[in-house]
Motif scaffolding. Structure first.
Motif, mmCIF file in Angstrom:
data_model
loop_
_atom_site.group_PDB
_atom_site.id
_atom_site.type_symbol
_atom_site.label_atom_id
_atom_site.label_comp_id
_atom_site.label_asym_id
_atom_site.label_seq_id
_atom_site.Cartn_x
_atom_site.Cartn_y
_atom_site.Cartn_z
ATOM 1 N N ASN A 180 57.248 7.620 34.430
ATOM 2 C CA ASN A 180 56.130 7.462 35.361
ATOM 3 C C ASN A 180 56.626 7.120 36.760
ATOM 4 O O ASN A 180 56.214 7.711 37.763
ATOM 5 C CB ASN A 180 55.191 6.349 34.882
ATOM 6 C CG ASN A 180 54.263 6.802 33.769
ATOM 7 O OD1 ASN A 180 54.208 7.973 33.426
ATOM 8 N ND2 ASN A 180 53.545 5.856 33.197
ATOM 9 N N TYR A 252 51.799 5.337 43.066
ATOM 10 C CA TYR A 252 51.177 6.364 42.225
ATOM 11 C C TYR A 252 50.458 7.442 43.030
ATOM 12 O O TYR A 252 50.168 8.512 42.490
ATOM 13 C CB TYR A 252 50.258 5.711 41.181
ATOM 14 C CG TYR A 252 51.058 5.252 39.993
ATOM 15 C CD1 TYR A 252 51.298 6.105 38.922
ATOM 16 C CD2 TYR A 252 51.636 3.990 39.977
ATOM 17 C CE1 TYR A 252 52.068 5.694 37.851
ATOM 18 C CE2 TYR A 252 52.407 3.581 38.906
ATOM 19 C CZ TYR A 252 52.631 4.441 37.847
ATOM 20 O OH TYR A 252 53.410 4.041 36.797
ATOM 21 N N HIS A 255 52.761 10.267 42.831
ATOM 22 C CA HIS A 255 53.063 10.826 41.514
ATOM 23 C C HIS A 255 52.410 12.195 41.387
ATOM 24 O O HIS A 255 51.338 12.455 41.943
ATOM 25 C CB HIS A 255 52.539 9.891 40.418
ATOM 26 C CG HIS A 255 53.134 10.126 39.072
ATOM 27 N ND1 HIS A 255 52.835 11.232 38.311
ATOM 28 C CD2 HIS A 255 54.024 9.398 38.339
ATOM 29 C CE1 HIS A 255 53.508 11.174 37.172
ATOM 30 N NE2 HIS A 255 54.235 10.077 37.164
ATOM 31 N N GLU A 256 53.035 13.072 40.608
ATOM 32 C CA GLU A 256 52.527 14.434 40.484
ATOM 33 C C GLU A 256 51.118 14.487 39.893
ATOM 34 O O GLU A 256 50.344 15.406 40.194
ATOM 35 C CB GLU A 256 53.478 15.277 39.632
ATOM 36 C CG GLU A 256 53.673 14.759 38.214
ATOM 37 C CD GLU A 256 54.713 15.567 37.448
ATOM 38 O OE1 GLU A 256 55.316 16.472 38.048
ATOM 39 O OE2 GLU A 256 54.904 15.283 36.248
ATOM 40 N N VAL A 257 50.737 13.507 39.063
ATOM 41 C CA VAL A 257 49.390 13.528 38.475
ATOM 42 C C VAL A 257 48.310 13.197 39.501
ATOM 43 O O VAL A 257 47.125 13.395 39.234
ATOM 44 C CB VAL A 257 49.277 12.559 37.272
ATOM 45 C CG1 VAL A 257 50.225 12.955 36.161
ATOM 46 C CG2 VAL A 257 49.510 11.118 37.698
ATOM 47 N N ARG A 261 43.951 14.524 44.150
ATOM 48 C CA ARG A 261 43.024 13.485 43.716
ATOM 49 C C ARG A 261 43.162 12.293 44.664
ATOM 50 O O ARG A 261 44.214 12.078 45.236
ATOM 51 C CB ARG A 261 43.317 13.047 42.267
ATOM 52 C CG ARG A 261 43.070 14.164 41.248
ATOM 53 C CD ARG A 261 43.787 13.888 39.950
ATOM 54 N NE ARG A 261 43.504 14.889 38.939
ATOM 55 C CZ ARG A 261 44.126 16.066 38.841
ATOM 56 N NH1 ARG A 261 45.067 16.391 39.725
ATOM 57 N NH2 ARG A 261 43.803 16.911 37.889
ATOM 58 N N LYS A 290 47.926 6.222 35.565
ATOM 59 C CA LYS A 290 48.362 7.565 35.197
ATOM 60 C C LYS A 290 47.341 8.236 34.280
ATOM 61 O O LYS A 290 46.995 9.416 34.466
ATOM 62 C CB LYS A 290 49.725 7.511 34.505
ATOM 63 C CG LYS A 290 50.314 8.872 34.190
ATOM 64 C CD LYS A 290 51.756 8.733 33.733
ATOM 65 C CE LYS A 290 52.355 10.112 33.461
ATOM 66 N NZ LYS A 290 51.829 10.716 32.234
ATOM 67 N N ASN A 291 46.841 7.493 33.291
ATOM 68 C CA ASN A 291 45.836 8.058 32.394
ATOM 69 C C ASN A 291 44.559 8.429 33.139
ATOM 70 O O ASN A 291 43.947 9.471 32.879
ATOM 71 C CB ASN A 291 45.504 7.071 31.271
ATOM 72 C CG ASN A 291 46.618 6.970 30.250
ATOM 73 O OD1 ASN A 291 47.541 7.769 30.249
ATOM 74 N ND2 ASN A 291 46.543 5.968 29.394
ATOM 75 N N GLU A 294 45.165 11.550 35.213
ATOM 76 C CA GLU A 294 45.215 12.737 34.356
ATOM 77 C C GLU A 294 43.815 13.170 33.924
ATOM 78 O O GLU A 294 43.531 14.367 33.780
ATOM 79 C CB GLU A 294 46.074 12.465 33.120
ATOM 80 C CG GLU A 294 47.567 12.425 33.405
ATOM 81 C CD GLU A 294 48.377 12.138 32.154
ATOM 82 O OE1 GLU A 294 47.829 11.522 31.224
ATOM 83 O OE2 GLU A 294 49.555 12.526 32.111
ATOM 84 N N LYS A 339 46.239 14.560 23.555
ATOM 85 C CA LYS A 339 47.015 15.591 24.239
ATOM 86 C C LYS A 339 48.121 16.157 23.376
ATOM 87 O O LYS A 339 48.857 17.030 23.794
ATOM 88 C CB LYS A 339 47.606 15.005 25.535
ATOM 89 C CG LYS A 339 46.540 14.677 26.569
ATOM 90 C CD LYS A 339 47.082 13.831 27.696
ATOM 91 C CE LYS A 339 47.131 12.371 27.327
ATOM 92 N NZ LYS A 339 47.411 11.487 28.457
ATOM 93 N N ARG A 343 52.763 12.271 22.858
ATOM 94 C CA ARG A 343 51.990 11.543 23.847
ATOM 95 C C ARG A 343 51.259 10.386 23.175
ATOM 96 O O ARG A 343 51.410 10.111 22.013
ATOM 97 C CB ARG A 343 50.986 12.503 24.502
ATOM 98 C CG ARG A 343 51.602 13.777 25.025
ATOM 99 C CD ARG A 343 52.482 13.545 26.245
ATOM 100 N NE ARG A 343 51.687 13.147 27.397
ATOM 101 C CZ ARG A 343 51.051 14.006 28.201
ATOM 102 N NH1 ARG A 343 51.113 15.292 27.962
ATOM 103 N NH2 ARG A 343 50.369 13.567 29.244
#
Length: 391
Positions: A180, A252, A255-257, A261, A290-291, A294, A339, A343
């Protein structure tokens, strides 16, 4: 005391004594003092012999110790799950192997296979009430068929692999959480290629912050790996709750997620002095973020905040998504995921690590309010907890 299994009586035959029931006769088959006391009781492995109704007719001393009884008579007639005090048996009102959740139980399947004449080895996880607390055990069962005097039995042997499973899981949580943070570092590095020169110093600061967090993660894992007894010495310090969540949000956002957003810090977030382990707390909230990111559709918003309540502080993460009934039912279970694959470590680790911090995690999710995860901790720090202790 027999909970759910019924004792079976028969007319005395060649192998029965007058007035003797089936269970007593079968127990007598395995009552030889040398076999039981000098051989099977000396084994470190838990061993039971069950009849064709899956009732225990013999149990060695390691099994008696595991379930906290002093005499095999206390277990005779029970099925394995009843003897182990499986919570599913207690709540279903049905016997071990008969409830709706038993169809996938490794222990029940192994015994049935052995009674059908084929040895089987399976892993299973059982939650049981023991000494007034809920305890989870990871076990391996090997069931072997046995025929004696034309009657069918299964030799039921258990090995406790809870420690190995726990260590393996904590290692997976570690890799999950480190990835992460490293994902954020990657995002910062990619942003450096296209950012304005005046932004570079700030990005360098964020890269350093994320790198320091990665080192903290490694140090925390070293402590977890060394915690053989289930206790953890925490690195407790006092810090600002607002500065903490602002730094976490900065990390965060890269972060890519978080792509496309919006991640914001609540305008009314409390600025309180918190005494806790920043690294473990960062792992809990990092998984929440992160969740949430996503689950958040492109263009929508995730909000991070905190509020004080007397002697506690609650950190929260909100998004507009709604959890499915399946996710709500299993979200804090080990390795549960909607998922697939390997995971599903994030939500379980929130609960696991919060135990070390003397806190708790819960959530609400509905069409009207979206999904809100909240982690609550004592402001003054964890004096003691189920998971560990402070240093």
């Amino acid at each position: 005391m027999t909970l759910f299994s019924e004792k079976v009586f028969s007319v005395p035959g060649a192998d029965s004594q007058p007035g003797e029931d089936v269970l007593s006769r079968q127990a007598r088959y395995f009552s030889d003092e040398f076999l039981s006391r000098h051989l099977l009781d000396a084994l470190p492995t838990v061993v039971a012999i069950v009849n064709d109704r899956r009732q225990i007719v013999y149990a060695n001393k390691p099994l008696l110790d595991l379930v906290g009884v002093g005499d095999v008579e206390d277990l005779r007639g029970l099925r394995p799950g009843e003897a182990l005090r499986c919570v599913r048996v207690a709540t279903s009102g049905q016997g071990c192997g008969d409830g709706p959740m038993c169809h996938s139980c490794g222990a029940a399947l192994a015994v049935l296979s052995a009674l059908a004449g084929e040895a089987a080895e399976r892993e299973f996880r059982i939650s049981r009430q023991f000494d007034g607390r809920l305890e989870a055990l990871d076990l391996v069962v090997r069931a072997t068929p046995l025929t004696f005097r034309e009657e069918t039995f299964s030799v039921f042997a258990l090995a406790d692999v809870s420690h190995e499973k726990r260590r393996a899981f904590l290692e997976r949580v570690f890799f999950h959480d480190v990835l992460n943070v490293v994902g954020s570092i990657k995002g910062f590095a990619e942003h450096l290629r296209v950012c304005d020169p005046e932004q570079q110093e700030r990005i360098f600061d964020l890269i350093q912050l994320a790198a320091e967090q990665t080192i903290d993660e490694i140090e925390a894992q070293r402590a977890l790996t060394a915690a053989e007894s289930g206790e953890l010495a925490l690195d407790v310090e006092t810090f600002s709750s607002l500065a903490f969540i602002r730094n976490l949000a900065e990390i965060y956002r890269q972060h890519e997620v978080a792509a496309d957003r919006e991640l914001t810090v609540d305008a009314d977030a409390a600025d309180l002095l918190v005494t806790s382990d920043q690294t473990l707390l960062g792992r809990v909230l990092g998984n929440m973020l992160k969740n949430a990111l996503e689950a958040c559709p492109v263009g929508e918003q995730v909000t991070l905040g905190c509020r004080g309540d007397e002697d506690r502080i609650a950190f929260w993460v909100h998004n507009q998504g709604v959890l499915s009934p399946e996710a709500k039912a299993g979200i804090f279970q080990r390795s549960f995921s909607t998922k697939g694959g390997s995971r599903g470590l994030g939500t379980y680790s929130m609960k696991l690590l919060s135990n070390y911090l003397g806190g708790s995690v819960h959530f609400t999710s509905s069409d009207q309010t979206g999904t809100l995860f909240t982690a609550s901790y004592p402001l003054a720090g964890p004096v003691s907890s189920a998971g560990g202790k402070s240093s």
